[in-house]
Structures are given as C-alpha cells and as structure tokens.
Design a protein around this motif. Structure first.
Motif, PDB file in Angstrom:
ATOM      1  N   VAL A 265       0.827  -1.211   0.000  1.00 56.82           N
ATOM      2  CA  VAL A 265       0.000   0.000   0.000  1.00 56.82           C
ATOM      3  C   VAL A 265       0.860   1.260   0.000  1.00 56.82           C
ATOM      4  CG1 VAL A 265      -1.578   1.347   1.463  1.00 56.82           C
ATOM      5  CG2 VAL A 265      -2.076  -1.035   0.955  1.00 56.82           C
ATOM      6  N   ILE A 266       1.960   1.238   0.742  1.00 50.52           N
ATOM      7  CA  ILE A 266       2.765   2.474   0.811  1.00 50.52           C
ATOM      8  C   ILE A 266       3.960   2.445  -0.160  1.00 50.52           C
ATOM      9  CG2 ILE A 266       2.052   2.970   3.180  1.00 50.52           C
ATOM     10  CD1 ILE A 266       4.808   2.070   4.142  1.00 50.52           C
ATOM     11  N   GLY A 267       4.029   1.432  -0.996  1.00 51.04           N
ATOM     12  CA  GLY A 267       5.122   1.365  -1.983  1.00 51.04           C
ATOM     13  C   GLY A 267       6.465   1.129  -1.323  1.00 51.04           C
ATOM     14  N   ALA A 354      -5.559   2.714   7.268  1.00 53.56           N
ATOM     15  CA  ALA A 354      -5.418   4.162   7.454  1.00 53.56           C
ATOM     16  C   ALA A 354      -4.550   4.773   6.351  1.00 53.56           C
ATOM     17  CB  ALA A 354      -4.825   4.444   8.828  1.00 53.56           C
ATOM     18  N   PHE A 355      -3.471   4.076   5.995  1.00 48.67           N
ATOM     19  CA  PHE A 355      -2.617   4.577   4.899  1.00 48.67           C
ATOM     20  C   PHE A 355      -3.403   4.556   3.587  1.00 48.67           C
ATOM     21  CE2 PHE A 355       1.485   3.908   7.274  1.00 48.67           C
ATOM     22  CZ  PHE A 355       2.051   5.122   6.955  1.00 48.67           C
ATOM     23  N   ARG A 358      -5.655   7.440   3.353  1.00 44.67           N
ATOM     24  CA  ARG A 358      -4.906   8.683   3.083  1.00 44.67           C
ATOM     25  C   ARG A 358      -4.517   8.795   1.629  1.00 44.67           C
ATOM     26  NH1 ARG A 358      -1.501  12.274   6.462  1.00 44.67           N
ATOM     27  NH2 ARG A 358      -2.697  12.339   8.360  1.00 44.67           N
ATOM     28  N   LEU A 359      -4.207   7.642   1.037  1.00 44.40           N
ATOM     29  CA  LEU A 359      -3.713   7.662  -0.342  1.00 44.40           C
ATOM     30  C   LEU A 359      -4.836   7.474  -1.357  1.00 44.40           C
ATOM     31  CD1 LEU A 359      -0.515   5.486   0.179  1.00 44.40           C
ATOM     32  CD2 LEU A 359      -0.658   7.957   0.048  1.00 44.40           C
ATOM     33  N   SER A 363      -8.171  11.960  -1.063  1.00 44.43           N
ATOM     34  CA  SER A 363      -7.197  12.653  -0.193  1.00 44.43           C
ATOM     35  C   SER A 363      -5.905  12.951  -0.935  1.00 44.43           C
ATOM     36  CB  SER A 363      -6.921  11.822   1.051  1.00 44.43           C
ATOM     37  OG  SER A 363      -6.511  10.540   0.669  1.00 44.43           O
ATOM     38  N   ARG A 364      -5.971  12.948  -2.281  1.00 41.92           N
ATOM     39  CA  ARG A 364      -4.731  13.175  -3.033  1.00 41.92           C
ATOM     40  C   ARG A 364      -4.300  14.629  -3.099  1.00 41.92           C
ATOM     41  NH1 ARG A 364      -5.242   8.926  -7.956  1.00 41.92           N
ATOM     42  NH2 ARG A 364      -5.311   7.134  -6.599  1.00 41.92           N
ATOM     43  N   ALA A 369      -4.288  16.555   2.396  1.00 41.77           N
ATOM     44  CA  ALA A 369      -3.663  15.422   3.077  1.00 41.77           C
ATOM     45  C   ALA A 369      -2.785  15.875   4.230  1.00 41.77           C
ATOM     46  CB  ALA A 369      -2.850  14.613   2.086  1.00 41.77           C
ATOM     47  N   SER A 370      -2.007  16.950   3.995  1.00 46.95           N
ATOM     48  CA  SER A 370      -1.108  17.369   5.074  1.00 46.95           C
ATOM     49  C   SER A 370      -1.878  18.034   6.208  1.00 46.95           C
ATOM     50  CB  SER A 370      -0.010  18.288   4.534  1.00 46.95           C
ATOM     51  OG  SER A 370      -0.615  19.315   3.812  1.00 46.95           O
ATOM     52  N   GLN A 372      -4.673  16.894   7.288  1.00 46.70           N
ATOM     53  CA  GLN A 372      -5.386  15.835   8.022  1.00 46.70           C
ATOM     54  C   GLN A 372      -4.678  15.454   9.303  1.00 46.70           C
ATOM     55  OE1 GLN A 372      -6.073  12.524   5.440  1.00 46.70           O
ATOM     56  NE2 GLN A 372      -7.814  13.480   4.477  1.00 46.70           N
TER      57      GLN A 372
ATOM     58  N   GLN B  87       5.763  11.385   3.667  1.00 46.93           N
ATOM     59  CA  GLN B  87       4.414  11.849   3.321  1.00 46.93           C
ATOM     60  C   GLN B  87       4.402  12.396   1.895  1.00 46.93           C
ATOM     61  OE1 GLN B  87       1.522  13.145   5.711  1.00 46.93           O
ATOM     62  NE2 GLN B  87       1.286  15.210   4.945  1.00 46.93           N
ATOM     63  N   LEU B  90       4.847   9.554  -0.510  1.00 43.29           N
ATOM     64  CA  LEU B  90       3.653   8.724  -0.632  1.00 43.29           C
ATOM     65  C   LEU B  90       2.595   9.415  -1.473  1.00 43.29           C
ATOM     66  CD1 LEU B  90       3.251   7.211   2.928  1.00 43.29           C
ATOM     67  CD2 LEU B  90       3.887   6.063   0.834  1.00 43.29           C
TER      68      LEU B  90
END
Ligand SMILES: Cc1cc2nc3c(=O)[nH]c(=O)nc-3n(C[C@H](O)[C@H](O)[C@H](O)COP(=O)(O)OP(=O)(O)OC[C@H]3O[C@@H](n4cnc5c(N)ncnc54)[C@H](O)[C@@H]3O)c2cc1C
Lengths: 372, 97
Positions: A265-267, A354-355, A358-359, A363-364, A369-370, A372, B87, B90
């Motif tokens: 999910v987070i790469g 949760a990640f 966000r992604l 929320s892009r 996003a920041s 949040q 962040q 991502l």
C-alpha cells in the motif's frame, strides 16, 4: 561518521596508546584510498559511500583522498575515474587494461598490490560486496597486512591509526580493531552502512595512470560466460526509502502477509528478521541485519521484531524507526524513534487501512492530506 | 555468497573435514595464544582488538504512541510529524495511480 552505533569516547587506542613506533619501512605510507568497484560498466554505490567516509578521514588527517579505478580500457572506466572527483577524490589512480574487463582475483590483486607497493597508501577501503570481499582478502594476504571486514564505523587517531569498529562474538558485541604495525590499514564496509555523500559536479583533476604488468596468458582463470542471477534484482531492499519488516512476533507465515500488504500500500520494500528466513517463511534476500541487508530508509516500520543487536546493526542508519512490539522492555525500543506497545497482528491491518484511506483519490490533494 | 550480505553458503565443517580425511587437532585457548576474552585477538595477529563494548541505548528514548481508538491514524500522524519526507513521497506515489 555514520550514525550507526558509535564506539565509546574512550576508544582512542592507536599508536600513541600502544607507545610503539611504526616500523621504519611503513613511515612513507600516506593518504587514504578507496577502491572504486565496477562490474559490467556500473560503479557499485558502496564505492561512493566509502568516498564520503574516506573524505572525512582524509580531512581529519589532512591527507589526500584517492580513488583507485581498475577496469578495461575505454569510456566506462574513464567515466568512473572522472566521476570519482564529484564524490570528493583529490586524485585518481587508474589501471586500465582489457585483461581487467571481467573481475578476476589474480589480475585485480596484481593491479592493486602493485599500486600499493609503489604509491604507499596509509588506509585502503573497499566495499564488503562479493567482489570487494574477494579482492580485499587476497590483497591483504599478498601485502601481509591487516584487514578488518564489515566495519560499521571508521575513525582515525591523530597519528593515522585507523579505528575500525565491527560486530564481534556472533554480533552480540562490537569491537574496535587496529592494524598498528603494518601498512596499509585495510577495511571493508557493507553497502548502506555509510551515508551516500552528495554528488558535487567537479572537473577531473590529477589522474595517475599505471600499466598492468600482467598478460592474459599469465592468468590461470578464464571467464567463459557471464550468467546473471535473475533473482538478484528482485528486491531493492538495501536502497529502498520505505521498508516494512516483520519478526517472529508475527507468529506465522500467514500473519507475515500483513507486512507485505502494508508494504504494497505504501510502496515500500518488505524485509524480515533472521528467524523468519531460517523457518522458510521469507526468502533470504529479504533478511535485514548483520548477516542480511543493511538498510538506510527514510522510514522503517518493524513489527514483532525484538531488536537484537544483529538486527540493529542493519537498521541503525534509518532516518525514522517505528517499532511495534507487545513487550515494553523489548530492546528495539532502545533505538527506535517511535514505539507502540501493542499487538502488531491487530495494528498492521488498521495501519494499512489508514494509509490506504490517506492515499485514496479523495485525499490526493497534498494540501488536504497534510492538513489531516 | 549473496551480494550485499555476508551469508556464505558452504558445507558443514564436520562433513568437509571427514571428506578430506583431515586430522582434527584440538586447541586450547592457551595454545592458540588467546590473550583473554576482553581482547579476543590472537598473539602475532596483524590486527589488534583494542575495545569490546555493548551498544548503548539511544539518548532519547522511543517516543511512545499511546493506545487510542484510531491507533493507525494516530501513528501515521506521529510518523509524518517526525519525518515529513515519506508523506510527500507517498502522495507523489498515490498521484501516479
Ligand atoms: C551470528 C548471528 C548473526 C545474526 N544475524 C542476524 C541478522 O542479520 N538479522 C536478524 O534479524 N537477526 C540475526 N541474528 C539473530 C538475532 O540474534 C535474533 O535472534 C533475531 O534478530 C530475533 O528475531 P526476532 O526479533 O524476529 O525474534 P524474537 O527475538 O523472538 O522477538 C520477537 C519479538 O516479537 C514480540 N512480539 C511477540 N508477539 C507480538 C505481537 N503479537 N505483536 C508485536 N510484537 C510481538 C516479542 O515481544 C519479541 O520482542 C543473528 C544471530 C547470530 C548469532
């Protein structure tokens, strides 16, 4: 030097502490050399990492930092030599000969030992890669000098004694090793142990070319073909910016999937502690630590990992270490930056969700996003 | 040997010695010239072990994240507060999909 475990301040223990004179024949040995490892036209990044470490040592001793480039004649070897100046070299020793197009211990040892015997460096650093380990051992034995392998920290005393710190006793302790009575003082360092220095564009300065006094017929080993390991490129663990790892605390290979899911999910790249490799849950190229990969990510999330020293030496260079462990006294909390005392099996899916949220597309917007 | 590891794959020593019909000599620490475990070096070795030490804990202890109802979200916030770079990375990654 690197932000890996530091030797205590009382560690000064070089020639001055030993109250011994350096043998006369070694007094001419000066300057610091780094072997620039190239294979199939590519410079291994560990060489640049070592140039960064070598630069600091050279500045401390007020001596030159030299890059040693050995390879076939042609553009790639020349480029590696010129590039060395951008990573801090004051000068380059270059041995270019087509006999050196494939790495062979005999020819490379000959090139390196001839250079050392003529130009006399005080310290010689090599990457602890497959090639570097092979070369370092034979160069040290040919020159009859000391070699400290797999160092995690390098420092110098004012008299030029190299204090090389490395794990010992199965990695449960660290020790500082000196080569007091022989020159050059040799050390190998694993990839990612030292930080990558910034590349600063600079013109090439002094390049000292030296001929290889060896002919193809003199070499007993012949390279018939090169068969790349198709699996070796699969994981980019050592150079990943984000790493998620699991340990024995996850309890089963099925639970290890939680680590892989978060990583996907987070790469991030995923990794593990050694017992998981020993149990056959994860392949050995994913092991992190003293006998696995050394990593330096911006973020390292360790779930169910106790933080044994053999694991610690492989992750200490990470910018931010997040530890999830049920035991508040687990050693990992001694070196993690953020700690959560909780069940990783419960937290990992929540964290992944949760990640993912966000992604997700809504929320892009970076501002949203920041905020949040 | 795997690249970037120090994982050497080799045969079990007992079998290697047996296959080579090698004579196994037993050495004592005294005979090997071990000068005491705090030094763990051998007499006449080219390298000299000067200090053996255990790693010390980081001066600043790990910042605990308190168990909260939305622990995942709380953890993400703490991570990005401490290390904003992931962040941005991502978000850049998410924008590519
Ligand atoms: C020569 C040598 C080389 C070695 N090289 C390496 C190496 O390269 N890499 C490496 O990793 N190890 C290495 N080791 C092994 C090392 O000493 C440790 O044994 C190993 O790192 C422990 O792995 P672990 O943390 O996964 O397991 P454990 O030490 O068993 O720790 C598991 C942790 O999970 C926690 N836990 C349990 N349940 C949960 C749960 N539900 N949620 C969250 N936490 C939980 C426990 O509190 C515990 O702290 C080496 C050892 C030797 C002797």
């Amino acid at each position: 030097m690197s932000n890996v475990i530091k030797a205590p301040a009382s560690a000064a223990g070089g020639r001055a502490a030993a109250k011994k004179e350096l043998p006369e024949r070694f007094k001419a040995y000066k300057h610091i050399w780094v072997f620039i490892e190239q294979e199939r036209g590519q410079v291994h990044p560990v060489s640049w990492e070592l140039m960064g470490a070598g630069r600091k040592l050279a500045d401390k001793l007020k001596v030159d930092l030299a890059a040693v480039v050995i390879g076939p004649e042609g553009e790639t070897t020349r480029t590696a030599a010129v590039e060395s100046f951008c990573y801090g070299a004051d000068l380059v020793y270059l041995v270019a000969d087509d006999v050196l197009s494939e790495y062979r211990n005999e020819s490379y040892t000959k090139a390196m030992t001839d250079l050392v015997n003529i130009y006399k460096p005080e310290i010689l650093l090599l990457g602890a890669t497959t090639l570097g380990r092979d070369l370092a051992g034979s160069v040290a034995t040919t020159l009859l000098t000391g070699l400290t392998a797999d160092c995690t920290e390098l420092d110098v005393d004012a008299d030029g004694s190299l204090a090389a710190t490395r794990p010992t006793f199965g990695g449960s302790l660290l020790c500082t090793i000196y080569t007091l009575n022989y020159r050059p003082q040799m050390a190998t360092v694993r990839p990612r142990v030292m930080p990558m220095p910034e590349r600063v564009a600079r013109d090439a300065a002094r390049i000292i070319t030296h001929p290889l006094a060896l002919f193809e017929d003199d070499i007993v080993t012949k390279v018939l073909s090169f068969i790349p390991d198709r699996d070796s490129e699969k994981s980019n663990l050592a150079y990943a910016d984000l790493v998620v790892a699991g340990g024995l605390g996850l309890g089963s290979p099925e639970n290890f999937q939680l680590v892989r899911q978060l990583a996907a999910v987070i790469g991030a790249e995923y990794g593990c502690s050694r017992p998981l490799v020993q149990k056959g849950w994860v392949t050995s190229d994913r092991q992190i630590g003293q006998t696995g990969k050394t990593i330096r990510p911006k973020l390292y999330i360790a779930a169910g990992v106790s933080g044994a020293i053999q694991h610690r030496v492989g992750v200490e260079g990470a910018d931010l270490i997040v530890a999830i462990n049920t035991d508040k006294n687990a050693p990992i909390f001694d070196f993690a930056h953020i700690g959560i005392v909780t069940d990783a099996i419960l937290l990992l899916p929540t964290l992944t969700a949760a990640f993912r949220a966000r992604l997700s597309p809504h929320s892009r917007d970076p501002k949203r996003a920041s905020a949040q | 040997m795997l690249d970037t590891t120090i994982h050497v794959r080799r045969g079990v020593m007992a079998y290697i010695l047996c296959a080579a019909r090698a004579l196994v000599l037993k050495w004592s620490t005294l005979k090997a010239g071990v000068q005491g475990t705090s030094k763990c070096g051998l007499r006449g070795s080219l390298t000299i072990v000067k200090h053996v030490f255990a790693p010390s804990p980081r001066a600043a202890k790990a910042a605990p994240v308190k168990a909260a109802e939305q622990l995942g979200e709380a953890l993400i916030k703490t991570i990005f507060k401490r290390q904003p770079k992931p962040q941005t990375d991502l978000l850049a990654l998410a924008c590519r999909f």
